[in-house]
Design an enzyme around this catalytic site. Sequence first.
Site, PDB file in Angstrom:
ATOM      1  N   ASP A  79      93.246  92.833  32.655  1.00  0.00           N
ATOM      2  CA  ASP A  79      91.941  92.493  31.941  1.00  0.00           C
ATOM      3  C   ASP A  79      91.255  90.622  31.969  1.00  0.00           C
ATOM      4  OD1 ASP A  79      90.128  91.096  29.937  1.00  0.00           O
ATOM      5  OD2 ASP A  79      90.775  92.873  28.845  1.00  0.00           O
TER       6      ASP A  79
ATOM      7  N   HIS B 230      88.090  94.752  31.716  1.00  0.00           N
ATOM      8  CA  HIS B 230      87.869  94.374  30.069  1.00  0.00           C
ATOM      9  C   HIS B 230      87.676  95.526  29.029  1.00  0.00           C
ATOM     10  CE1 HIS B 230      87.593  91.309  27.314  1.00  0.00           C
ATOM     11  NE2 HIS B 230      86.316  91.941  26.847  1.00  0.00           N
TER      12      HIS B 230
ATOM     13  N   SER C  93      87.214  92.498  22.433  1.00  0.00           N
ATOM     14  CA  SER C  93      87.282  91.512  22.865  1.00  0.00           C
ATOM     15  C   SER C  93      87.039  90.550  21.628  1.00  0.00           C
ATOM     16  CB  SER C  93      85.793  91.496  24.023  1.00  0.00           C
ATOM     17  OG  SER C  93      85.881  90.083  23.877  1.00  0.00           O
TER      18      SER C  93
END
Length: 512
Positions: free
Chosen positions: A454, A482, A225
């Site tokens: 995602d 995710h 991320s």
Amino acid sequence: MRRRRFAALAGVAVAALMASACTLPGIGGSGDERTSVAPQTPPPGAEGLASFYSQQLAWSDCEGAQCATLTVPLDYAQPDGDTIEVSVIKVPAARDSKRIGSLVVNPGGPGGSGVDYARAADFIVGKGVRDAYDVVGFDPRGVGRSAPIDCLTDADLDTFLGSDPTPDDAAEEQSFARNAEGLGQSCATTAGPLLGHVSTQDAARDMDILRAALGEEKLTYLGKSYGTYLGTIYADLFPAQVGRMVLDGVVAPDLTAEEINLGQAKGFERATREWAAYCVEEGDCPLGDSVDEVMEGLRAFLRAVDVNPLPRTGDNAVPQLTEGWASLGIAAAMYDQGQWRTLVDAMSEALKGDGTSLMQLANQYADRNPGGQYAGNIMEVIYAVNCLDKPETNDVAERARLAEESVAQAPTWGPFLMWSSLPCGLWPIEPTGGPKTVAAQGAAPIVVIGTTRDPATPYEWSVRLRDQLADASLITFDGDGHTAYTRSNDCVDKAVDAYYLKGTVPKDGLSC
């Protein structure tokens, strides 16, 4: 009043659930050991940082791991000025005879604790990688144990997170703006000079000093991320020092703040529709009998809670579930399809007038204990970092226009995300960064991973970064949730493990 809060949680839930606090040197640790490594010289143009690059880390036992602090300059433009301490943890390789080196990890955020994440080493990397690498995490400056930025009391943060995230008229818009501006003012008061030096570029420079202190010629890295953004900025600054780097769930560095908000809104819309399909297929969906009915029912629920918050039990600090808290609770379930059933049940309860279970999901999202104590400072420092990294408009009318236009592409999440970054438009410190295309020319091959559904880091962003990097390989995971590595797919795991263990670069375009 949230800036890209949805990008914050990659790996954080794992770390919060599975990691225990690190006992730092001088606070109960034992067996201090200063591991001698060959002093390294700073990169060209940074000769004034020689003392930082040559430092030796003093490791101390801390509950089965080794902890230390890394000294870095507060302001890289003034290396002889004030310094800060960065908290570092090392979970030694499980099989010393197979040890390859150090793997530095970052779970996301900005604001996720790399110390907590590394403590979950057995869960965040494959077994072979765990055997062969010391898993090293650090709390980036301003985060957790590293000169943490703490802008609001827990009670004030409760109020901030629970307030109306989608203003409906001019009066609510002005109230929203006052709260947004107040956050920045509080951060400036409590953080002082540090507030101007917590950008991703600052953290990337710290990471290179950490690489040198670990005795590594190249940085082996796993970023998820926001951690992909940190890794990309590092590769831009130090291409010659890039080793085996994996970026999972990409935030492309050339994205504007508006593109990020709209991209995440569309990503969460897509993910929520997948949850809606699951809800219908389960046969007991409380919101409707088709995907469109469920989505409209969800929006109607949020509108209703905006007007009439729901009572909930077990937490006197937040006795009611507001639209703000409800939105966070719904968002939390989008990160992992394993939470979809929990959200179905929570929505059934909420539609009967009880917001308790949905608030429990929101607590998980915010890293908040049921009694009202926050386990970390991610919900505050996320603004401090992002507001330095990207410029934002401070025009409330423009913000309202963007929110209205976003409804066409993301009717459930568009306004929420478009309003979310207003605090950065009103931040007391001017941004030091901005959108930037990164090629990392001369770096070793970088592995990029994108998950097709995602919610927080849309797949398109991984493709976008792959197309920019001079030497990279893209792995596509056709799935939900995710990020992908060690989370849900054996094909992804084997490809990444082979890269870390043998240097075998996955075929560009590998589909899993």
